[in-house]
Design a protein around this motif. Structure first.
Motif, PDB file in Angstrom:
ATOM      1  N   UNK A 182     -17.805  26.245 -35.496  1.00 34.76           N
ATOM      2  CA  UNK A 182     -17.723  26.988 -36.746  1.00 34.76           C
ATOM      3  C   UNK A 182     -18.261  26.275 -37.968  1.00 34.76           C
ATOM      4  N   UNK A 183     -18.933  25.134 -37.780  1.00 34.86           N
ATOM      5  CA  UNK A 183     -19.529  24.417 -38.910  1.00 34.86           C
ATOM      6  C   UNK A 183     -21.028  24.239 -38.690  1.00 34.86           C
ATOM      7  N   UNK A 184     -21.782  24.329 -39.769  1.00 35.08           N
ATOM      8  CA  UNK A 184     -23.205  24.015 -39.774  1.00 35.08           C
ATOM      9  C   UNK A 184     -23.446  22.863 -40.735  1.00 35.08           C
ATOM     10  N   UNK A 185     -24.438  22.051 -40.432  1.00 30.49           N
ATOM     11  CA  UNK A 185     -24.814  21.002 -41.377  1.00 30.49           C
ATOM     12  C   UNK A 185     -25.285  21.625 -42.686  1.00 30.49           C
ATOM     13  N   UNK A 186     -24.847  21.019 -43.776  1.00 27.91           N
ATOM     14  CA  UNK A 186     -25.301  21.444 -45.088  1.00 27.91           C
ATOM     15  C   UNK A 186     -26.323  20.474 -45.652  1.00 27.91           C
ATOM     16  N   UNK A 187     -27.057  19.814 -44.796  1.00 32.89           N
ATOM     17  CA  UNK A 187     -28.041  18.821 -45.219  1.00 32.89           C
ATOM     18  C   UNK A 187     -29.102  18.701 -44.136  1.00 32.89           C
ATOM     19  N   UNK A 188     -30.244  18.181 -44.542  1.00 36.76           N
ATOM     20  CA  UNK A 188     -31.333  17.907 -43.615  1.00 36.76           C
ATOM     21  C   UNK A 188     -31.481  16.399 -43.490  1.00 36.76           C
ATOM     22  N   UNK A 189     -31.930  15.949 -42.328  1.00 33.15           N
ATOM     23  CA  UNK A 189     -32.100  14.515 -42.142  1.00 33.15           C
ATOM     24  C   UNK A 189     -30.839  13.856 -41.631  1.00 33.15           C
ATOM     25  N   UNK A 190     -30.768  12.521 -41.820  1.00 30.93           N
ATOM     26  CA  UNK A 190     -29.670  11.756 -41.255  1.00 30.93           C
ATOM     27  C   UNK A 190     -28.379  11.885 -42.040  1.00 30.93           C
ATOM     28  N   UNK A 236     -16.000   3.079 -55.390  1.00 34.01           N
ATOM     29  CA  UNK A 236     -17.344   3.223 -54.825  1.00 34.01           C
ATOM     30  C   UNK A 236     -18.246   2.086 -55.283  1.00 34.01           C
ATOM     31  N   UNK A 237     -18.142   1.722 -56.554  1.00 34.44           N
ATOM     32  CA  UNK A 237     -18.962   0.616 -57.094  1.00 34.44           C
ATOM     33  C   UNK A 237     -18.669  -0.680 -56.352  1.00 34.44           C
ATOM     34  N   UNK A 238     -17.414  -0.896 -56.013  1.00 35.17           N
ATOM     35  CA  UNK A 238     -17.028  -2.096 -55.287  1.00 35.17           C
ATOM     36  C   UNK A 238     -17.723  -2.145 -53.929  1.00 35.17           C
ATOM     37  N   UNK A 239     -17.762  -1.001 -53.234  1.00 37.34           N
ATOM     38  CA  UNK A 239     -18.455  -0.945 -51.961  1.00 37.34           C
ATOM     39  C   UNK A 239     -19.932  -1.223 -52.112  1.00 37.34           C
ATOM     40  N   UNK A 240     -20.546  -0.667 -53.152  1.00 38.14           N
ATOM     41  CA  UNK A 240     -21.957  -0.917 -53.408  1.00 38.14           C
ATOM     42  C   UNK A 240     -22.211  -2.398 -53.670  1.00 38.14           C
ATOM     43  N   UNK A 241     -21.337  -3.010 -54.475  1.00 46.17           N
ATOM     44  CA  UNK A 241     -21.488  -4.429 -54.815  1.00 46.17           C
ATOM     45  C   UNK A 241     -21.383  -5.320 -53.583  1.00 46.17           C
ATOM     46  N   UNK A 242     -20.675  -4.851 -52.575  1.00 43.93           N
ATOM     47  CA  UNK A 242     -20.541  -5.608 -51.333  1.00 43.93           C
ATOM     48  C   UNK A 242     -21.666  -5.316 -50.351  1.00 43.93           C
ATOM     49  N   UNK A 243     -22.623  -4.517 -50.804  1.00 43.33           N
ATOM     50  CA  UNK A 243     -23.783  -4.233 -49.972  1.00 43.33           C
ATOM     51  C   UNK A 243     -23.602  -3.112 -48.973  1.00 43.33           C
ATOM     52  N   UNK A 244     -22.543  -2.315 -49.116  1.00 34.11           N
ATOM     53  CA  UNK A 244     -22.318  -1.216 -48.191  1.00 34.11           C
ATOM     54  C   UNK A 244     -23.086   0.025 -48.638  1.00 34.11           C
ATOM     55  N   UNK A 245     -23.689   0.689 -47.684  1.00 33.12           N
ATOM     56  CA  UNK A 245     -24.371   1.945 -47.980  1.00 33.12           C
ATOM     57  C   UNK A 245     -23.338   3.051 -48.113  1.00 33.12           C
ATOM     58  N   UNK A 246     -23.492   3.879 -49.138  1.00 34.83           N
ATOM     59  CA  UNK A 246     -22.588   5.005 -49.338  1.00 34.83           C
ATOM     60  C   UNK A 246     -23.176   6.204 -48.596  1.00 34.83           C
ATOM     61  N   UNK A 247     -22.401   6.747 -47.679  1.00 38.05           N
ATOM     62  CA  UNK A 247     -22.873   7.862 -46.869  1.00 38.05           C
ATOM     63  C   UNK A 247     -22.161   9.155 -47.261  1.00 38.05           C
ATOM     64  N   UNK A 248     -22.947  10.165 -47.562  1.00 37.25           N
ATOM     65  CA  UNK A 248     -22.414  11.493 -47.867  1.00 37.25           C
ATOM     66  C   UNK A 248     -22.710  12.439 -46.710  1.00 37.25           C
ATOM     67  N   UNK A 249     -21.803  13.381 -46.503  1.00 40.44           N
ATOM     68  CA  UNK A 249     -21.980  14.444 -45.520  1.00 40.44           C
ATOM     69  C   UNK A 249     -21.479  15.748 -46.127  1.00 40.44           C
ATOM     70  N   UNK A 250     -22.042  16.861 -45.688  1.00 38.64           N
ATOM     71  CA  UNK A 250     -21.583  18.179 -46.144  1.00 38.64           C
ATOM     72  C   UNK A 250     -21.757  19.164 -45.001  1.00 38.64           C
ATOM     73  N   UNK A 251     -20.669  19.891 -44.709  1.00 39.72           N
ATOM     74  CA  UNK A 251     -20.680  20.870 -43.621  1.00 39.72           C
ATOM     75  C   UNK A 251     -20.200  22.214 -44.148  1.00 39.72           C
ATOM     76  N   UNK A 252     -20.905  23.255 -43.763  1.00 41.60           N
ATOM     77  CA  UNK A 252     -20.639  24.605 -44.253  1.00 41.60           C
ATOM     78  C   UNK A 252     -19.944  25.414 -43.161  1.00 41.60           C
ATOM     79  N   UNK A 253     -18.839  26.057 -43.541  1.00 41.25           N
ATOM     80  CA  UNK A 253     -18.159  26.928 -42.581  1.00 41.25           C
ATOM     81  C   UNK A 253     -19.017  28.148 -42.338  1.00 41.25           C
ATOM     82  N   UNK A 254     -19.247  28.415 -41.079  1.00 44.72           N
ATOM     83  CA  UNK A 254     -20.095  29.551 -40.726  1.00 44.72           C
ATOM     84  C   UNK A 254     -19.514  30.859 -41.263  1.00 44.72           C
ATOM     85  N   UNK A 255     -20.415  31.747 -41.657  1.00 45.60           N
ATOM     86  CA  UNK A 255     -19.983  33.069 -42.092  1.00 45.60           C
ATOM     87  C   UNK A 255     -19.578  33.902 -40.886  1.00 45.60           C
ATOM     88  N   UNK A 256     -18.688  34.847 -41.105  1.00 47.43           N
ATOM     89  CA  UNK A 256     -18.222  35.707 -40.025  1.00 47.43           C
ATOM     90  C   UNK A 256     -19.312  36.676 -39.588  1.00 47.43           C
TER      91      UNK A 256
END
Length: 248
Positions: A206-214, A228-248
């Motif tokens: 019931x979910x579709x990706x709301x993004x293209x690529x990785x 979040x800034x603390x994670x960036x300062x430690x060299x961690x990549x911030x990863x975002x994801x978005x999933x869309x609930x399928x329409x009926x």
């Protein structure tokens, strides 16, 4: 060696079958936070019917978001709102939208109330409860436009990863609460958790990706926090994801 017998008044139904994604510590609040809790909670805190555990939600709990906020409007729910930076920023920027912040740490909720009161926000409510139970039991099916899960506890040690929030059962709960076309937004600075999140949601019915690529582009509605800034300062990549609930 035989195992000790449980106490005579032991009731297994009082204990959750699945470990929660947090450890609730009774950290002391500052005097200003204590005052805010006593003076402001009646205006911001949602009365969630309790189950047997301190942060649990009763099986028959239910609410009507329109009655809760006093109006019909788009509803955004943040899971684990912390000190409220993301949801306060969003609520101030979008007065036409209703926002529900779910958090188990009272000091964070008190800080959120203080800032909400200063900003004069009327479109924000807070819930002190286990977020999956609020989404699954308290909110009506199809009532939520967006669910945000930003920087949940990564439970980095392998033996603790069963506590991670984003798992197939959470995907099912989010799917139930979201309206058709609603969005589940996630972000983390732990690469292996980001991969796990993506695998879970890619496989969730019931979910579709709301993004293209990785990975998804950074959600522009998420304010940059010190966490979040603390994670960036430690060299961690911030990863975002978005999933869309399928329409009926």
């Amino acid at each position: 060696m035989s195992q000790p017998l449980p106490p005579k008044n032991f009731d297994p139904s009082r204990f959750r079958q699945k470990p929660v994604s947090f450890v609730r510590r009774s950290g002391r609040m500052t005097p200003s936070q204590e005052r805010a809790w006593e003076e402001l909670r009646h205006g911001y805190l949602v009365d969630v019917p309790r189950g047997p555990a301190a942060t649990s939600v009763a099986d028959d709990a239910a609410t009507d978001p329109a009655e809760l906020f006093g109006r019909e409007a788009k509803l955004v729910v943040e899971v684990g709102s912390g000190q409220g930076h993301a949801i306060l920023h969003a609520a101030e920027a979008h007065p036409e939208t209703n926002f529900l912040a779910i958090e188990v740490f009272r000091a964070g909720l008190a800080r959120t109330m203080i800032r909400a009161e200063v900003a004069g926000l009327t479109n924000l409510k807070l819930a002190e409860a286990n977020a999956p139970e609020v989404i699954d039991r308290f909110l009506p099916s199809g009532s939520v436009d967006e669910i945000w899960v930003f920087f949940p506890d990564p439970w980095a040690k392998a033996k603790h990863q069963k506590r991670r929030l984003v798992a197939p059962d959470f995907a099912a709960i989010a799917h139930r609460a979201l309206r058709p076309g609603g969005v589940l937004r996630l972000a983390t600075d732990w690469e292996d958790y980001a991969v796990q999140m993506r695998e879970v949601l890619d496989s969730a019915p019931g979910f579709d990706r709301g993004f293209a690529g990785e990975w998804a582009e950074r959600f522009p509605g998420r304010v940059l926090t010190a966490f979040e800034k603390k994670g960036q300062d430690r060299g961690r990549a911030i990863r975002d994801l978005a999933y869309v609930r399928e329409s009926l």
